[in-house]
Each structure stands twice: as structure tokens, then as C-alpha cells.
Design a protein around this motif. Structure first.
Motif, PDB file in Angstrom:
ATOM      1  N   PRO A  57       0.807  -1.223   0.000  1.00  0.00           N
ATOM      2  CA  PRO A  57       0.000   0.000   0.000  1.00  0.00           C
ATOM      3  C   PRO A  57       0.840   1.273   0.000  1.00  0.00           C
ATOM      4  O   PRO A  57       0.359   2.330  -0.438  1.00  0.00           O
ATOM      5  CB  PRO A  57      -0.828  -0.120   1.284  1.00  0.00           C
ATOM      6  N   ASP A  58       2.088   1.177   0.482  1.00  0.00           N
ATOM      7  CA  ASP A  58       2.979   2.338   0.481  1.00  0.00           C
ATOM      8  C   ASP A  58       3.835   2.416  -0.769  1.00  0.00           C
ATOM      9  O   ASP A  58       4.697   3.295  -0.888  1.00  0.00           O
ATOM     10  CB  ASP A  58       3.879   2.309   1.719  1.00  0.00           C
ATOM     11  N   GLY A  80      -9.187   0.610  -8.695  1.00  0.00           N
ATOM     12  CA  GLY A  80     -10.210   1.588  -8.337  1.00  0.00           C
ATOM     13  C   GLY A  80     -11.386   1.523  -9.276  1.00  0.00           C
ATOM     14  O   GLY A  80     -12.274   2.380  -9.235  1.00  0.00           O
ATOM     15  N   ASP A 128      -8.367  -3.587  -2.718  1.00  0.00           N
ATOM     16  CA  ASP A 128      -8.584  -2.137  -2.673  1.00  0.00           C
ATOM     17  C   ASP A 128      -7.584  -1.405  -1.782  1.00  0.00           C
ATOM     18  O   ASP A 128      -7.466  -0.180  -1.855  1.00  0.00           O
ATOM     19  CB  ASP A 128     -10.023  -1.808  -2.268  1.00  0.00           C
ATOM     20  N   SER A 129      -6.829  -2.134  -0.952  1.00  0.00           N
ATOM     21  CA  SER A 129      -5.809  -1.477  -0.137  1.00  0.00           C
ATOM     22  C   SER A 129      -4.667  -0.942  -0.997  1.00  0.00           C
ATOM     23  O   SER A 129      -3.856  -0.139  -0.519  1.00  0.00           O
ATOM     24  CB  SER A 129      -5.244  -2.449   0.906  1.00  0.00           C
ATOM     25  N   LYS A 130      -4.615  -1.362  -2.265  1.00  0.00           N
ATOM     26  CA  LYS A 130      -3.539  -0.926  -3.157  1.00  0.00           C
ATOM     27  C   LYS A 130      -3.951   0.232  -4.071  1.00  0.00           C
ATOM     28  O   LYS A 130      -3.167   0.670  -4.915  1.00  0.00           O
ATOM     29  CB  LYS A 130      -3.074  -2.112  -4.022  1.00  0.00           C
ATOM     30  N   GLN A 131      -5.178   0.751  -3.906  1.00  0.00           N
ATOM     31  CA  GLN A 131      -5.657   1.803  -4.809  1.00  0.00           C
ATOM     32  C   GLN A 131      -4.782   3.048  -4.770  1.00  0.00           C
ATOM     33  O   GLN A 131      -4.466   3.634  -5.808  1.00  0.00           O
ATOM     34  CB  GLN A 131      -7.107   2.175  -4.465  1.00  0.00           C
ATOM     35  N   ASP A 132      -4.390   3.465  -3.570  1.00  0.00           N
ATOM     36  CA  ASP A 132      -3.572   4.678  -3.470  1.00  0.00           C
ATOM     37  C   ASP A 132      -2.213   4.481  -4.134  1.00  0.00           C
ATOM     38  O   ASP A 132      -1.695   5.408  -4.783  1.00  0.00           O
ATOM     39  CB  ASP A 132      -3.381   5.068  -2.007  1.00  0.00           C
ATOM     40  N   ALA A 147      -2.684   4.617  -7.855  1.00  0.00           N
ATOM     41  CA  ALA A 147      -2.902   6.005  -8.252  1.00  0.00           C
ATOM     42  C   ALA A 147      -1.585   6.775  -8.258  1.00  0.00           C
ATOM     43  O   ALA A 147      -1.328   7.581  -9.169  1.00  0.00           O
ATOM     44  CB  ALA A 147      -3.898   6.661  -7.306  1.00  0.00           C
ATOM     45  N   ALA A 148      -0.727   6.535  -7.267  1.00  0.00           N
ATOM     46  CA  ALA A 148       0.578   7.196  -7.220  1.00  0.00           C
ATOM     47  C   ALA A 148       1.436   6.777  -8.400  1.00  0.00           C
ATOM     48  O   ALA A 148       2.149   7.598  -9.005  1.00  0.00           O
ATOM     49  CB  ALA A 148       1.279   6.858  -5.908  1.00  0.00           C
TER      50      ALA A 148
END
Length: 242
Positions: free
Chosen positions: A148-149, A240, A205-209, A212-213
Motif C-alpha cells: 500500500p505504500d 479503483g 482495494d488497499s492498493k488503490q492509493d 494512483a501514485a
């Protein structure tokens, strides 16, 4: 700082099936007699390896698409825990893939990262193993995930290991944010970038950010991967789109 990201495709219908297809394509296109495969850990990886095993084990629908005795398997990162620890990536690889191949296996070799003894000795030992690979056949395919990061392998945001030199193939590390437990060993970007194919599998969905990055071109660790070919396999939830 931003980088130009690799193209991120539309979500695939089934990430594990797409992973199996990518591995079999890479095996067919390998330039040498053997096939060097570098694997990872995590729940998505487990599903991918189970799919690959089911497809290519004796009696599987694609059992003739890969000759496992020609495959040499290495690890891209590992937690510094005993080999049979539930958190060990090598245990996941053995149980989800290698031990279930039946008459289609065994693989030509499996060289996990050492995790017993002083960490610096473990790093030095695997450094020698990978130096021999890179000086010889090279890596045909490396499998990567993304946290996720935005971390990949065990290369975390802002970690000094992101700037490893060309001769620093393996590093000891730990999540600087304390989110991921256990000290770790990881290959560095020079190793990943040497691969003929680097395939990311990203689900949930924990990987959406993080996705997006990546699309924005942010300087997350996964965006720094510049292998000869980079393949992104993502599901609708991570994209997403779901």
C-alpha cells in the motif's frame, strides 16, 4: 521528484491466470537452455503460484508448457525467520508451488535466501549466488508485488537500499515505518532491473492509493523498476475500477 511510470494496463479479469500466462510466455521466449525465476511472497503471490502449479503440474491443462527441471528458482526478498516459519516467503513458495508439481517436477534448483546465522553472512552468501546468476544466464523473470505504500520486494519508501550501487545485489533492511514486521533481506534495484521480465501482481482495494501514485508518476519504489520488460497485472479493486 517524479518519474515516468511504466504503462499500467486496465485491470485483468484474473490476476493469477494472467501471471501463469506471463510465466509460460517468458519460459517459451527464454534465450538460454535454462530458465531463472525469482519469486516473492504474500497472499497474491500465493494465489499466483497455486494457479501456476495447477496449470503445469502432471495432469494439468498446460503441463507441457514448461519443463520444471530446467527452472532455477531464487527469492527476491525474505523475512529473517526460520525457513519453516509461517511468515517465511520460501515456505510459501515450497508449499504453494514446488512441492505440488508431482511428476512434472522437481525444479532444477531452489536457492532460498539464508536466514540463519549473522545477517551480514546471509547477505554475503546470497550476494555470491546472485552475482553468479547475473554473470551467467541472467534472470528471465522476477515476480514482484506492491505494498500500500508503494514498496516492492523489501525496498521501502525513503530507504537507503533504494540507492544501492550496481555491485550491491542484496541488502538487509526493515520497514522504516514499522508496518511490516521482521528484519528482511532483499534484492536491490540493480538485480530487478537486470531481469528480462519483471511482472507485478497487485490485488485488493488497499492498493488503490499506490496504483494512483504510480499512474501519477510519483517516486514510489515500484515506479523505479526499469527491467527490460515490465508487466503490470492488477485487479479491478486495486485499479479503483471496482
Amino acid at each position: 521528484m517524479s518519474t515516468t511510470p511504466e504503462p499500467v494496463p486496465v485491470p485483468v479479469p484474473d490476476v493469477p491466470e494472467a501471471f501463469t500466462k506471463t510465466v509460460l510466455e517468458a519460459f517459451s521466449a527464454r534465450p538460454g537452455a535454462r530458465f531463472v525465476l525469482v519469486l516473492s511472497g504474500g497472499p497474491t503471490a500465493q494465489k499466483c503460484y497455486e494457479n501456476l502449479r495447477q496449470a503445469t503440474a502432471a495432469g494439468g491443462p498446460q503441463q507441457d508448457a514448461i519443463s520444471w527441471p530446467l527452472v532455477d528458482v531464487y527469492m527476491g526478498d525474505e523475512r529473517v525467520v526460520p525457513p519453516d516459519d509461517p511468515d517465511a516467503n520460501q515456505r510459501l513458495v515450497r508449499e504453494s508451488l514446488l512441492e505440488g508439481l508431482g511428476a512434472a517436477g522437481p525444479v532444477g534448483s531452489f536457492t532460498p535466501m539464508p536466514t540463519t546465522g549473522p545477517v551480514e553472512d546471509c547477505v554475503a552468501e546470497y550476494q555470491k549466488n546472485l552475482a553468479a546468476v547475473l554473470a551467467g544466464p541472467g534472470i528471465d523473470l522476477i515476480h514482484l508485488g506492491m505494498g500500500p505504500d508503494g514498496h516492492t520486494a523489501s525496498l521501502f519508501p525513503n530507504a537507503p537500499t533504494l540507492n544501492a550501487g550496481a555491485d550491491e545485489l542484496v541488502a538487509a533492511t526493515q520497514d522504516p515505518n514499522g508496518v511490516n514486521p521482521h528484519p528482511r533481506l532483499t534484492v536491490t534495484l540493480p538485480v530487478i532491473d537486470s531481469a528480462r521480465v519483471a511482472v507485478f501482481t497487485v490485488a485488493g482495494d488497499s492498493k488503490q492509493d499506490a496504483i494512483a501514485a504510480l499512474r501519477r508518476g510519483d517516486d514510489i519504489p515500484a515506479a523505479r523498476v526499469k527491467a527490460q520488460r515490465v508487466v503490470w497485472l492488477i485487479d479491478e479493486a486495486a485499479s479503483g475500477a471496482g
